[in-house]
Scaffold this motif. Structure first.
Motif, mmCIF file in Angstrom:
data_model
loop_
_atom_site.group_PDB
_atom_site.id
_atom_site.type_symbol
_atom_site.label_atom_id
_atom_site.label_comp_id
_atom_site.label_asym_id
_atom_site.label_seq_id
_atom_site.Cartn_x
_atom_site.Cartn_y
_atom_site.Cartn_z
ATOM 1 N N TYR A 125 0.823 -1.197 0.000
ATOM 2 C CA TYR A 125 0.000 0.000 0.000
ATOM 3 C C TYR A 125 0.872 1.268 0.000
ATOM 4 N N LEU A 126 1.896 1.288 0.856
ATOM 5 C CA LEU A 126 2.777 2.453 0.939
ATOM 6 C C LEU A 126 3.522 2.692 -0.376
ATOM 7 N N SER A 128 2.654 1.677 -3.352
ATOM 8 C CA SER A 128 1.694 2.038 -4.396
ATOM 9 C C SER A 128 1.107 3.428 -4.209
ATOM 10 N N ASN A 129 1.218 3.966 -2.999
ATOM 11 C CA ASN A 129 0.652 5.277 -2.664
ATOM 12 C C ASN A 129 1.725 6.134 -1.982
ATOM 13 N N GLU A 131 2.322 9.120 -1.781
ATOM 14 C CA GLU A 131 1.921 10.416 -1.217
ATOM 15 C C GLU A 131 1.416 10.325 0.215
ATOM 16 N N VAL A 132 1.040 9.120 0.679
ATOM 17 C CA VAL A 132 0.502 8.998 2.034
ATOM 18 C C VAL A 132 1.602 9.061 3.068
ATOM 19 N N THR A 134 3.571 11.307 4.054
ATOM 20 C CA THR A 134 4.812 12.002 3.752
ATOM 21 C C THR A 134 4.909 13.367 4.428
#
Length: 136
Positions: A125-126, A128-129, A131-132, A134
């Motif tokens: 998840y991290l 693949s994403n 922007e979360v 950060t």
């Protein structure tokens, strides 16, 4: 009640801060979303969001190793920076068994497999994403 303690280390391909934000500060939101076949919900019993002494209760889905054999599980994780974009998680997990339960080697392997699946789901998840988690 009998208890068993196991240690393991996991090399994580994200920074210590990023891993901490996902695996401690927001785990109560992530795990029910990412592994709903294992985790039904998580809620704070005492404290909140990564403060020392906080207690978070995890409600697992029915059946399986955790609900059949264990009274509770206590996990301590130490986050060590390995490089700016990697860290090592050092985990000590105490499994508190229900009365009369015998913990077999296959149970240990199942527990490790479940832990690995939790971490892999969060890391996927991290990655693949990006922007979360950060900011702040």
């Amino acid at each position: 009640m009998d208890a068993r303690c196991f240690y393991q280390e996991v090399l994580v391909p994200v920074s210590r801060e990023w891993a901490f934000k996902a695996l401690v500060l927001d785990m109560h939101n992530l795990l029910p979303k990412l592994v709903p076949h294992f985790v039904k919900s998580m809620e704070f019993i005492r404290g909140d969001w990564g403060q020392p002494g906080s207690i978070r209760q995890t409600i697992f889905t029915e059946g399986g190793l955790l609900s059949e054999k264990m009274h509770s599980v206590v996990c301590e994780i130490k986050y060590e920076a390995n490089s700016p974009d990697r860290c090592i998680l050092k985990m000590a997990t105490d499994y508190h068994l229900k009365e009369g339960v015998v913990f077999k080697e296959e149970d240990i392997n199942t527990g490790r497999k479940i832990t690995k699946e939790f971490f892999e789901a969060v890391l996927e998840y991290l990655i693949s994403n990006p922007e979360v988690y950060t900011n702040g």
